[in-house]
Scaffold this active site. Structure first.
Site, short mmCIF file in Angstrom:
data_model
loop_
_atom_site.label_atom_id
_atom_site.label_comp_id
_atom_site.label_asym_id
_atom_site.label_seq_id
_atom_site.Cartn_x
_atom_site.Cartn_y
_atom_site.Cartn_z
CG HIS A 124 41.72 86.87 -0.50
ND1 HIS A 124 42.92 86.61 0.13
CD2 HIS A 124 41.24 85.66 -0.90
CE1 HIS A 124 43.16 85.30 0.11
NE2 HIS A 124 42.15 84.71 -0.52
CD GLU B 50 43.86 89.76 2.47
OE1 GLU B 50 43.02 88.97 2.01
OE2 GLU B 50 45.03 89.82 2.06
CG HIS C 182 46.15 86.60 2.97
ND1 HIS C 182 45.97 86.94 1.65
CD2 HIS C 182 47.03 85.55 2.98
CE1 HIS C 182 46.72 86.16 0.89
NE2 HIS C 182 47.36 85.31 1.67
CD GLU D 170 42.21 90.10 -3.61
OE1 GLU D 170 42.14 90.77 -2.56
OE2 GLU D 170 42.99 89.13 -3.76
#
Length: 376
Positions: free
Chosen positions: A258, A168, A165, A334
């Site tokens: 991410h 990010e 993504h 994350e």
């Protein structure tokens, strides 16, 4: 007063520059409904305060990401600090008092395509690194794989991919820190790891989305982290090319880096919902998480995503596909767009420097997990 986003990863639309606050909107990812990433330059009068409003914030991909959010700002594009915002469920409001003639404002500290190319060039100057173009994206940019270590003599294979993504950007800041640590010849842990482990690193899985200023998709509007079951060169060449190399090479560990818009913590998501998930999967995950939590105060295991029920994993997601395909450890890391609420930084929030430090700490859980594999 002048506002511009006509540069690498730029994204903003000026709706009304004569209103107060100045009315702005974030551009939607091409052929997609996703948007949230913004990056623009504001030029004005030194000492004057400018009120700005992002009018479509409430319909962004992750509106909960605006709650308690502070945007990133920089005068020199190197040092980024935070500015408070107000979110009422519809609009995001903030004010900028200019200390210099122009300031850059972004959702998170950008990681430019030029810096990406610099990272590749720096890494390949090390004789232990091979840089390879796997193929081209839809916008004709290179998909680069860095092989660190000796594939012929390595006992272990570790994959790390980042920035599926594109908004990010913390993911590529993380990879930069990881490569710096792994190639540091004064780091005994890295030197020991590279004696029997080869690392396959893709620093940027979504070059086109990165340059276009997308939050989540590539040039065709594909969410790459939903393309792993059946990617194609027509829609998702980025995943297709990397997946083909993974199938040819295999691996013992798969790490997908991410950022999360809403949760102000660092955590990992695993593949507990895949078919055939077993005690070995769980033991590897526990070993990794316990080691990471032991070495890094920035990592925690109490807060994260809800666990998938057995057999209900989304198999189009990279971590789930890798965990099932290779029957081994696969994790998504994350990091926050906001701050780490366990250790907040009132000036910078979660920052590129903290991303790089967390990456350095990841060497320890990788070593511990590989050692656990050897002892099974």
């Amino acid at each position: 007063m002048h506002i511009s986003s006509a540069f690498d990863s730029g994204n903003i639309k000026v709706i009304d520059k004569n209103s107060s606050p100045i009315e702005l909107a974030i551009r939607i990812d091409n052929q997609s409904d996703f948007y949230q990433w913004f990056h623009f330059r504001l030029e004005g009068e030194v000492g004057k305060e400018y009120a700005l409003r992002i009018g479509n914030a409430g319909k962004a991909a992750y509106p909960e990401g605006w709650e308690n959010y502070r945007l990133c700002a920089s005068y020199d594009r190197h040092h980024w600090f935070r500015i408070d915002t107000q979110y009422d469920g519809k609009t995001l409001d903030f004010s900028v008092s200019l200390e210099q003639p122009a300031i850059y404002l972004a959702y998170f500290a950008p990681y430019s395509w030029e810096r990406h190319l610099d990272l590749i060039a720096w890494a390949q100057s090390d004789e232990r690194v091979q840089a390879e173009t796997l193929g081209l994206t839809l916008d004709r940019r290179e998909m680069t794989l860095l092989t660190v270590g000796n594939p012929q003599t390595a006992k272990h294979k570790v994959w790390m991919i980042a920035r599926q993504h594109p908004g990010e950007t913390m993911a590529e800041w993380f990879v930069e820190g990881f490569l710096e640590t792994l190639l540091d010849e004064s780091n005994a842990a890295a030197m020991q790891l590279l004696q029997d482990t080869v690392f396959y690193v893709v620093p940027n899985m979504n070059p086109d989305g990165s340059v276009r200023g997308h939050l989540r998709t590539n040039a065709a509007g594909a969410n790459l982290n939903r393309e792993w079951q059946s990617p194609s060169m027509e829609r998702s060449p980025e995943v297709y090319l990397v997946r083909e190399r993974m199938l040819a090479t295999g691996g013992d560990m798969f790490l997908d880096i991410h950022g999360d818009e809403a949760l102000p913590f660092n955590f990992v998501a695993a593949c507990e919902g895949i078919p055939g998930y077993d005690d070995q999967h769980a033991a590897l995950e526990d070993t990794f998480k316990q080691a990471f939590e032991q070495i890094s105060p920035d990592f925690q295991t109490e807060r994260g995503y809800p666990l998938d029920k057995p057999g209900e994993a989304n198999m189009t997601v990279g971590t789930n596909w890798c965990g099932h395909q290779f029957r081994t450890l696969a994790l998504t890391l994350e990091m926050p767009f906001k701050d780490n609420d366990n250790l907040p930084d009132p000036l910078e929030g979660w920052s590129p420097a903290r991303c790089r430090t967390l990456a350095r700490d990841m060497l320890f859980p990788i070593r511990q997990t590989l050692a656990f594999m050897d002892n099974k």
